[in-house]
Design a protein around this motif. Structure first.
Motif, PDB file in Angstrom:
ATOM      1  N   ALA A  27      -6.992  16.273  -8.650  1.00  0.00           N
ATOM      2  CA  ALA A  27      -5.948  15.445  -7.273  1.00  0.00           C
ATOM      3  C   ALA A  27      -7.292  14.719  -6.401  1.00  0.00           C
ATOM      4  CB  ALA A  27      -5.918  17.124  -6.198  1.00  0.00           C
ATOM      5  N   ASN A  28      -8.994  15.198  -6.527  1.00  0.00           N
ATOM      6  CA  ASN A  28      -9.599  13.963  -5.915  1.00  0.00           C
ATOM      7  C   ASN A  28      -9.761  13.337  -6.862  1.00  0.00           C
ATOM      8  OD1 ASN A  28     -10.469  17.204  -5.319  1.00  0.00           O
ATOM      9  ND2 ASN A  28     -11.505  16.449  -4.196  1.00  0.00           N
ATOM     10  N   ASP A  77      -6.970  17.556 -15.766  1.00  0.00           N
ATOM     11  CA  ASP A  77      -8.271  18.175 -15.694  1.00  0.00           C
ATOM     12  C   ASP A  77      -8.332  19.252 -16.543  1.00  0.00           C
ATOM     13  OD1 ASP A  77      -7.566  20.040 -12.248  1.00  0.00           O
ATOM     14  OD2 ASP A  77      -6.639  20.733 -14.077  1.00  0.00           O
ATOM     15  N   GLY A  78      -9.553  19.967 -16.830  1.00  0.00           N
ATOM     16  CA  GLY A  78      -9.699  21.055 -17.797  1.00  0.00           C
ATOM     17  C   GLY A  78      -8.617  22.347 -17.282  1.00  0.00           C
ATOM     18  N   TYR A  79      -8.196  22.272 -16.164  1.00  0.00           N
ATOM     19  CA  TYR A  79      -7.146  23.174 -15.598  1.00  0.00           C
ATOM     20  C   TYR A  79      -6.043  23.119 -16.449  1.00  0.00           C
ATOM     21  CZ  TYR A  79     -10.628  26.253 -12.804  1.00  0.00           C
ATOM     22  OH  TYR A  79     -11.759  26.758 -12.699  1.00  0.00           O
ATOM     23  N   GLY A  80      -5.477  21.492 -16.855  1.00  0.00           N
ATOM     24  CA  GLY A  80      -4.244  20.903 -17.298  1.00  0.00           C
ATOM     25  C   GLY A  80      -3.754  21.180 -16.336  1.00  0.00           C
ATOM     26  N   ARG A  81      -3.896  20.567 -14.662  1.00  0.00           N
ATOM     27  CA  ARG A  81      -3.035  19.989 -14.115  1.00  0.00           C
ATOM     28  C   ARG A  81      -3.282  18.529 -14.244  1.00  0.00           C
ATOM     29  NH1 ARG A  81      -6.357  23.784  -9.397  1.00  0.00           N
ATOM     30  NH2 ARG A  81      -7.932  22.489 -10.834  1.00  0.00           N
ATOM     31  N   THR A  82      -1.985  17.331 -13.720  1.00  0.00           N
ATOM     32  CA  THR A  82      -1.948  16.375 -13.725  1.00  0.00           C
ATOM     33  C   THR A  82      -1.144  15.727 -12.941  1.00  0.00           C
ATOM     34  OG1 THR A  82       0.368  17.228 -14.989  1.00  0.00           O
ATOM     35  CG2 THR A  82      -1.014  16.807 -16.017  1.00  0.00           C
ATOM     36  N   MET A  83      -1.629  14.340 -12.947  1.00  0.00           N
ATOM     37  CA  MET A  83      -0.982  13.690 -11.962  1.00  0.00           C
ATOM     38  C   MET A  83      -0.259  12.061 -12.706  1.00  0.00           C
ATOM     39  SD  MET A  83      -1.590  14.784  -9.097  1.00  0.00           S
ATOM     40  CE  MET A  83      -2.026  13.832  -7.678  1.00  0.00           C
ATOM     41  N   ASN A 120      -9.667   6.971  -7.753  1.00  0.00           N
ATOM     42  CA  ASN A 120      -8.667   5.566  -8.256  1.00  0.00           C
ATOM     43  C   ASN A 120      -9.991   5.713  -9.117  1.00  0.00           C
ATOM     44  OD1 ASN A 120      -6.769   4.124  -9.664  1.00  0.00           O
ATOM     45  ND2 ASN A 120      -7.102   2.948  -7.615  1.00  0.00           N
ATOM     46  N   ASP A 121     -10.791   6.394  -9.425  1.00  0.00           N
ATOM     47  CA  ASP A 121     -12.512   5.573 -10.850  1.00  0.00           C
ATOM     48  C   ASP A 121     -12.815   6.882 -11.352  1.00  0.00           C
ATOM     49  OD1 ASP A 121     -15.445   3.635  -8.988  1.00  0.00           O
ATOM     50  OD2 ASP A 121     -14.023   4.043 -11.297  1.00  0.00           O
ATOM     51  N   ALA A 122     -13.904   6.249 -11.874  1.00  0.00           N
ATOM     52  CA  ALA A 122     -14.184   7.269 -12.953  1.00  0.00           C
ATOM     53  C   ALA A 122     -15.352   7.289 -12.905  1.00  0.00           C
ATOM     54  CB  ALA A 122     -13.402   7.384 -14.649  1.00  0.00           C
ATOM     55  N   GLU A 123     -16.532   8.310 -13.780  1.00  0.00           N
ATOM     56  CA  GLU A 123     -18.064   7.625 -13.284  1.00  0.00           C
ATOM     57  C   GLU A 123     -18.153   7.416 -15.484  1.00  0.00           C
ATOM     58  OE1 GLU A 123     -18.285  12.600 -12.503  1.00  0.00           O
ATOM     59  OE2 GLU A 123     -20.159  11.619 -13.306  1.00  0.00           O
ATOM     60  N   TYR A 124     -17.093   7.106 -16.075  1.00  0.00           N
ATOM     61  CA  TYR A 124     -17.907   7.194 -17.460  1.00  0.00           C
ATOM     62  C   TYR A 124     -16.385   6.355 -17.724  1.00  0.00           C
ATOM     63  CZ  TYR A 124     -21.617   9.890 -17.369  1.00  0.00           C
ATOM     64  OH  TYR A 124     -23.026  10.039 -16.881  1.00  0.00           O
ATOM     65  N   TRP A 125     -16.115   5.198 -18.796  1.00  0.00           N
ATOM     66  CA  TRP A 125     -14.896   4.366 -19.283  1.00  0.00           C
ATOM     67  C   TRP A 125     -15.400   4.911 -20.737  1.00  0.00           C
ATOM     68  CZ3 TRP A 125     -11.131   3.527 -15.933  1.00  0.00           C
ATOM     69  CH2 TRP A 125     -11.256   3.804 -14.003  1.00  0.00           C
ATOM     70  N   GLY A 126     -14.056   4.384 -21.304  1.00  0.00           N
ATOM     71  CA  GLY A 126     -13.701   3.242 -22.245  1.00  0.00           C
ATOM     72  C   GLY A 126     -13.886   1.822 -22.301  1.00  0.00           C
ATOM     73  N   SER A 142     -15.551  22.079 -15.548  1.00  0.00           N
ATOM     74  CA  SER A 142     -15.308  20.859 -14.858  1.00  0.00           C
ATOM     75  C   SER A 142     -15.090  19.335 -15.009  1.00  0.00           C
ATOM     76  CB  SER A 142     -14.876  21.725 -13.099  1.00  0.00           C
ATOM     77  OG  SER A 142     -14.513  20.540 -12.749  1.00  0.00           O
ATOM     78  N   TYR A 143     -13.661  18.406 -15.747  1.00  0.00           N
ATOM     79  CA  TYR A 143     -13.360  17.802 -15.316  1.00  0.00           C
ATOM     80  C   TYR A 143     -12.233  17.018 -15.076  1.00  0.00           C
ATOM     81  CZ  TYR A 143     -11.476  19.211 -19.630  1.00  0.00           C
ATOM     82  OH  TYR A 143      -9.916  19.625 -20.448  1.00  0.00           O
ATOM     83  N   SER A 144     -11.844  15.812 -14.814  1.00  0.00           N
ATOM     84  CA  SER A 144     -10.493  15.128 -15.330  1.00  0.00           C
ATOM     85  C   SER A 144     -10.591  13.758 -16.144  1.00  0.00           C
ATOM     86  CB  SER A 144      -9.898  14.980 -13.217  1.00  0.00           C
ATOM     87  OG  SER A 144     -10.055  15.881 -13.103  1.00  0.00           O
ATOM     88  N   VAL A 145     -10.181  13.640 -16.498  1.00  0.00           N
ATOM     89  CA  VAL A 145      -9.728  12.733 -17.589  1.00  0.00           C
ATOM     90  C   VAL A 145      -8.814  11.766 -16.598  1.00  0.00           C
ATOM     91  CG1 VAL A 145      -9.623  11.356 -20.067  1.00  0.00           C
ATOM     92  CG2 VAL A 145     -10.946  13.916 -19.753  1.00  0.00           C
ATOM     93  N   GLY A 146      -8.651  10.186 -16.517  1.00  0.00           N
ATOM     94  CA  GLY A 146      -7.488   9.544 -16.346  1.00  0.00           C
ATOM     95  C   GLY A 146      -6.646   8.912 -17.591  1.00  0.00           C
ATOM     96  N   TRP A 147      -5.871   7.713 -17.499  1.00  0.00           N
ATOM     97  CA  TRP A 147      -6.005   7.003 -18.321  1.00  0.00           C
ATOM     98  C   TRP A 147      -5.298   5.753 -16.924  1.00  0.00           C
ATOM     99  CZ3 TRP A 147      -6.192   5.622 -22.817  1.00  0.00           C
ATOM    100  CH2 TRP A 147      -6.197   6.676 -23.849  1.00  0.00           C
ATOM    101  N   PHE A 148      -5.902   4.846 -16.870  1.00  0.00           N
ATOM    102  CA  PHE A 148      -5.692   4.005 -15.876  1.00  0.00           C
ATOM    103  C   PHE A 148      -5.312   2.455 -16.711  1.00  0.00           C
ATOM    104  CE2 PHE A 148      -7.821   5.756 -12.609  1.00  0.00           C
ATOM    105  CZ  PHE A 148      -8.830   6.418 -13.168  1.00  0.00           C
ATOM    106  N   ARG A 149      -4.571   1.426 -16.143  1.00  0.00           N
ATOM    107  CA  ARG A 149      -4.491   0.277 -17.471  1.00  0.00           C
ATOM    108  C   ARG A 149      -4.288  -0.370 -16.318  1.00  0.00           C
ATOM    109  NH1 ARG A 149       2.171   1.263 -17.310  1.00  0.00           N
ATOM    110  NH2 ARG A 149       3.058   1.040 -14.894  1.00  0.00           N
TER     111      ARG A 149
END
Length: 125
Positions: free
Chosen positions: A104-105, A52-58, A110-116, A31-38
């Protein structure tokens, strides 16, 4: 720590395209979600897209219809295809990952646990 490495940034003219990549080592599992932020200079960080891992997108309103987020789980890589680029898309683009959150969560936090460390995108008019 989860090492995230962004690549694919660069300078293009308005109307052009770029594809960003976020390599997440072996962490695109479960279970994960990956986001792009700028973030542009002197501006707040902005959500761009997430998956997310199911391929759902925002998607953020400013990029809907122009940007597409996708993933290759076998390669543990998330992509951001950016088309019809505009000067206002100029920013440093970061990917972030969180675990245990559906997209969705993740989006609402509007944040992440780990960042590049980010990759710079510059669009000239």
């Amino acid at each position: 720590q989860v090492p995230l490495v962004e690549s694919g940034g660069g300078s293009v003219q308005s109307g052009g395209s770029l594809r960003l990549s976020c390599e997440a080592s072996n962490y695109l599992t479960g279970s994960y979600s990956v986001g792009w932020f700028r973030q542009a200079p002197d501006q707040q960080r902005e959500r761009v897209a997430a998956i997310d891992g199911y391929g759902r997108t925002m998607y953020g309103d400013s990029v809907k219809g122009r940007f597409t987020i996708s993933q290759d789980v076998a390669k543990h890589t998330v992509y951001l295809q950016m088309n019809s680029l505009k000067p206002e898309d100029t920013a440093t683009y970061y990917c972030g990952i969180s675990f245990g959150l559906p997209v969705a969560n993740f989006w609402s936090r509007n944040d992440a646990e780990y960042w590049g460390k980010g990759t710079l995108v510059t669009i000239s008019s």
